[in-house]
Design a protein around this motif. Sequence first.
Motif, PDB file in Angstrom:
ATOM      1  N   LEU A  47     -33.221   2.679  55.587  1.00  0.00           N
ATOM      2  CA  LEU A  47     -33.230   1.392  56.275  1.00  0.00           C
ATOM      3  C   LEU A  47     -31.832   0.798  56.341  1.00  0.00           C
ATOM      4  O   LEU A  47     -31.478   0.135  57.326  1.00  0.00           O
ATOM      5  N   SER A  48     -31.020   1.034  55.318  1.00  0.00           N
ATOM      6  CA  SER A  48     -29.644   0.533  55.332  1.00  0.00           C
ATOM      7  C   SER A  48     -28.884   1.110  56.518  1.00  0.00           C
ATOM      8  O   SER A  48     -28.175   0.388  57.230  1.00  0.00           O
ATOM      9  N   ARG A  49     -29.042   2.414  56.748  1.00  0.00           N
ATOM     10  CA  ARG A  49     -28.364   3.043  57.890  1.00  0.00           C
ATOM     11  C   ARG A  49     -28.889   2.492  59.218  1.00  0.00           C
ATOM     12  O   ARG A  49     -28.129   2.252  60.148  1.00  0.00           O
ATOM     13  N   GLU A  50     -30.225   2.311  59.266  1.00  0.00           N
ATOM     14  CA  GLU A  50     -30.827   1.812  60.509  1.00  0.00           C
ATOM     15  C   GLU A  50     -30.377   0.387  60.810  1.00  0.00           C
ATOM     16  O   GLU A  50     -30.018   0.055  61.952  1.00  0.00           O
ATOM     17  N   VAL A  51     -30.411  -0.470  59.798  1.00  0.00           N
ATOM     18  CA  VAL A  51     -30.021  -1.872  59.991  1.00  0.00           C
ATOM     19  C   VAL A  51     -28.536  -1.968  60.326  1.00  0.00           C
ATOM     20  O   VAL A  51     -28.122  -2.748  61.195  1.00  0.00           O
ATOM     21  N   LEU A  52     -27.728  -1.153  59.650  1.00  0.00           N
ATOM     22  CA  LEU A  52     -26.295  -1.155  59.949  1.00  0.00           C
ATOM     23  C   LEU A  52     -26.049  -0.757  61.403  1.00  0.00           C
ATOM     24  O   LEU A  52     -25.230  -1.367  62.098  1.00  0.00           O
ATOM     25  N   GLN A  53     -26.765   0.258  61.880  1.00  0.00           N
ATOM     26  CA  GLN A  53     -26.593   0.684  63.274  1.00  0.00           C
ATOM     27  C   GLN A  53     -26.980  -0.441  64.238  1.00  0.00           C
ATOM     28  O   GLN A  53     -26.327  -0.658  65.261  1.00  0.00           O
ATOM     29  N   ASP A  94     -24.671  -2.106  66.996  1.00  0.00           N
ATOM     30  CA  ASP A  94     -25.087  -2.155  68.402  1.00  0.00           C
ATOM     31  C   ASP A  94     -24.988  -3.568  68.961  1.00  0.00           C
ATOM     32  O   ASP A  94     -24.602  -3.757  70.120  1.00  0.00           O
ATOM     33  N   ARG A  95     -25.329  -4.558  68.142  1.00  0.00           N
ATOM     34  CA  ARG A  95     -25.224  -5.948  68.621  1.00  0.00           C
ATOM     35  C   ARG A  95     -23.782  -6.279  68.988  1.00  0.00           C
ATOM     36  O   ARG A  95     -23.515  -6.944  69.997  1.00  0.00           O
ATOM     37  N   ILE A  96     -22.858  -5.821  68.162  1.00  0.00           N
ATOM     38  CA  ILE A  96     -21.435  -6.107  68.419  1.00  0.00           C
ATOM     39  C   ILE A  96     -20.974  -5.461  69.723  1.00  0.00           C
ATOM     40  O   ILE A  96     -20.343  -6.112  70.570  1.00  0.00           O
ATOM     41  N   ILE A  97     -21.311  -4.182  69.906  1.00  0.00           N
ATOM     42  CA  ILE A  97     -20.793  -3.499  71.097  1.00  0.00           C
ATOM     43  C   ILE A  97     -21.524  -3.954  72.366  1.00  0.00           C
ATOM     44  O   ILE A  97     -20.949  -3.921  73.454  1.00  0.00           O
ATOM     45  N   ASP A 108     -24.452 -17.025  66.309  1.00  0.00           N
ATOM     46  CA  ASP A 108     -25.341 -15.879  66.106  1.00  0.00           C
ATOM     47  C   ASP A 108     -26.470 -15.902  67.131  1.00  0.00           C
ATOM     48  O   ASP A 108     -26.867 -14.856  67.654  1.00  0.00           O
ATOM     49  N   LEU A 109     -27.002 -17.095  67.404  1.00  0.00           N
ATOM     50  CA  LEU A 109     -28.073 -17.226  68.386  1.00  0.00           C
ATOM     51  C   LEU A 109     -27.590 -16.786  69.763  1.00  0.00           C
ATOM     52  O   LEU A 109     -28.307 -16.085  70.500  1.00  0.00           O
ATOM     53  N   TYR A 110     -26.367 -17.185  70.122  1.00  0.00           N
ATOM     54  CA  TYR A 110     -25.783 -16.776  71.402  1.00  0.00           C
ATOM     55  C   TYR A 110     -25.720 -15.253  71.505  1.00  0.00           C
ATOM     56  O   TYR A 110     -26.094 -14.662  72.520  1.00  0.00           O
ATOM     57  N   LYS A 111     -25.264 -14.604  70.435  1.00  0.00           N
ATOM     58  CA  LYS A 111     -25.144 -13.145  70.451  1.00  0.00           C
ATOM     59  C   LYS A 111     -26.502 -12.476  70.618  1.00  0.00           C
ATOM     60  O   LYS A 111     -26.642 -11.496  71.353  1.00  0.00           O
ATOM     61  N   ARG A 112     -27.511 -13.002  69.927  1.00  0.00           N
ATOM     62  CA  ARG A 112     -28.847 -12.408  70.022  1.00  0.00           C
ATOM     63  C   ARG A 112     -29.419 -12.578  71.433  1.00  0.00           C
ATOM     64  O   ARG A 112     -30.092 -11.698  71.952  1.00  0.00           O
ATOM     65  N   ILE A 113     -29.157 -13.732  72.043  1.00  0.00           N
ATOM     66  CA  ILE A 113     -29.617 -13.957  73.414  1.00  0.00           C
ATOM     67  C   ILE A 113     -28.921 -12.980  74.366  1.00  0.00           C
ATOM     68  O   ILE A 113     -29.555 -12.377  75.240  1.00  0.00           O
ATOM     69  N   VAL A 114     -27.616 -12.817  74.180  1.00  0.00           N
ATOM     70  CA  VAL A 114     -26.861 -11.895  75.032  1.00  0.00           C
ATOM     71  C   VAL A 114     -27.402 -10.480  74.897  1.00  0.00           C
ATOM     72  O   VAL A 114     -27.584  -9.760  75.895  1.00  0.00           O
ATOM     73  N   VAL A 115     -27.670 -10.055  73.660  1.00  0.00           N
ATOM     74  CA  VAL A 115     -28.202  -8.713  73.434  1.00  0.00           C
ATOM     75  C   VAL A 115     -29.533  -8.534  74.154  1.00  0.00           C
ATOM     76  O   VAL A 115     -29.770  -7.518  74.818  1.00  0.00           O
ATOM     77  N   ASN A 116     -30.413  -9.537  74.045  1.00  0.00           N
ATOM     78  CA  ASN A 116     -31.724  -9.449  74.710  1.00  0.00           C
ATOM     79  C   ASN A 116     -31.572  -9.374  76.227  1.00  0.00           C
ATOM     80  O   ASN A 116     -32.264  -8.593  76.893  1.00  0.00           O
ATOM     81  N   VAL A 117     -30.668 -10.188  76.777  1.00  0.00           N
ATOM     82  CA  VAL A 117     -30.452 -10.190  78.227  1.00  0.00           C
ATOM     83  C   VAL A 117     -29.921  -8.835  78.682  1.00  0.00           C
ATOM     84  O   VAL A 117     -30.395  -8.270  79.683  1.00  0.00           O
TER      85      VAL A 117
END
Length: 334
Positions: free
Chosen positions: A84-90, A94-97, A150-159
């Motif tokens: 799970l550590s590897r999965e969560v880290l990935q 992914d959110r950053i990129i 953080d909320l902005y980033k999560r919204i961007v990722v979803n979009v």
Amino acid sequence: MIRRLTLKPFLFSSIFLAAAAALPAQQPSADQVALLRLGNGIAAIAEGQIITQQELRKELEPIIPRLRVEARNQQEFNQRIEELSREVLQNMIDRIIIVKAAEKEGLMVPQSYIDQEYDEVIATDFGGDRAVFLEFLKTQGLTPRDFRADLYKRIVVNVMRQRNRMSQSEVSPERIEDFYVRNKLRFYQNEAVHLRQIILTSIADEGLPILRQTARTIMQELDNGTNFGDLARQYSQDDMSRRGGDWGWIERQDIRKELSEIAFDLEPGQYSQPVELNGTIFILYAEDKREEMIQPISMVRDIIEEVLSGEIARETQERWIRDLRSKSYIRYYM
């Protein structure tokens, strides 16, 4: 460009010991030990942004209790933590990129939308109490500005993820037909009847003679054209009476043999004579019937299209994120 560095054993041990020494004097729990194994260093760097192991621990903490319950032993628990550590880290990488890709594309998220989501979190998760919300942020070492970012980033990722999903129009008739041919057994259906019942049972000192009289009254009303569901609501003495005696689709093995034989002999719109079993009287009604068969493609086309659309969406997402990763600078330290 992706590079992976592995911490040397002695460095891993020293990080673990240093983290353990920082704890209060009491013995750490197994869950704390599992998280401490992550240490306090760098977990990864993505597009110049550092992800610390402390940040990774924070992401993992809410999941630990569920893993503890699900794991059969300590070894399995530790293994799941590592996976799970590897999965969560990935996911964090992914959110950053993805956010970086959105910035390159010039994606704009209106401030009003972020404000709306911000208020929705307070209303839904904190009962509208901003003081409780702010106290929660303090315990997490966050400010409202941090939370909005953080909320902005999560919204961007979803979009961005939504933009990279293919629509159902991408599913061709040929692909639907091919899926149907290869998976026909998935569309096998047993013989079934959509059954309604009126069930009469003794109340207090009532005996079968009184139940039989009630059953005769019901049969007379049915013969006169009264709706079966209305009679079930009026007379039936079971939990389904409120639904007009509707038991839904029933297969032969779902009910007692004495009743199934009668129910499956009925044609749609027919009702049975009263059936007495162990002091209870049943009157059955066949709302509809379906035969044992493999459903034709015309009946399952929408189901297949939905399945294939999901597959295409996942495939598209995977290709898209793999392409982003290949074009990004990512360095793993664990």
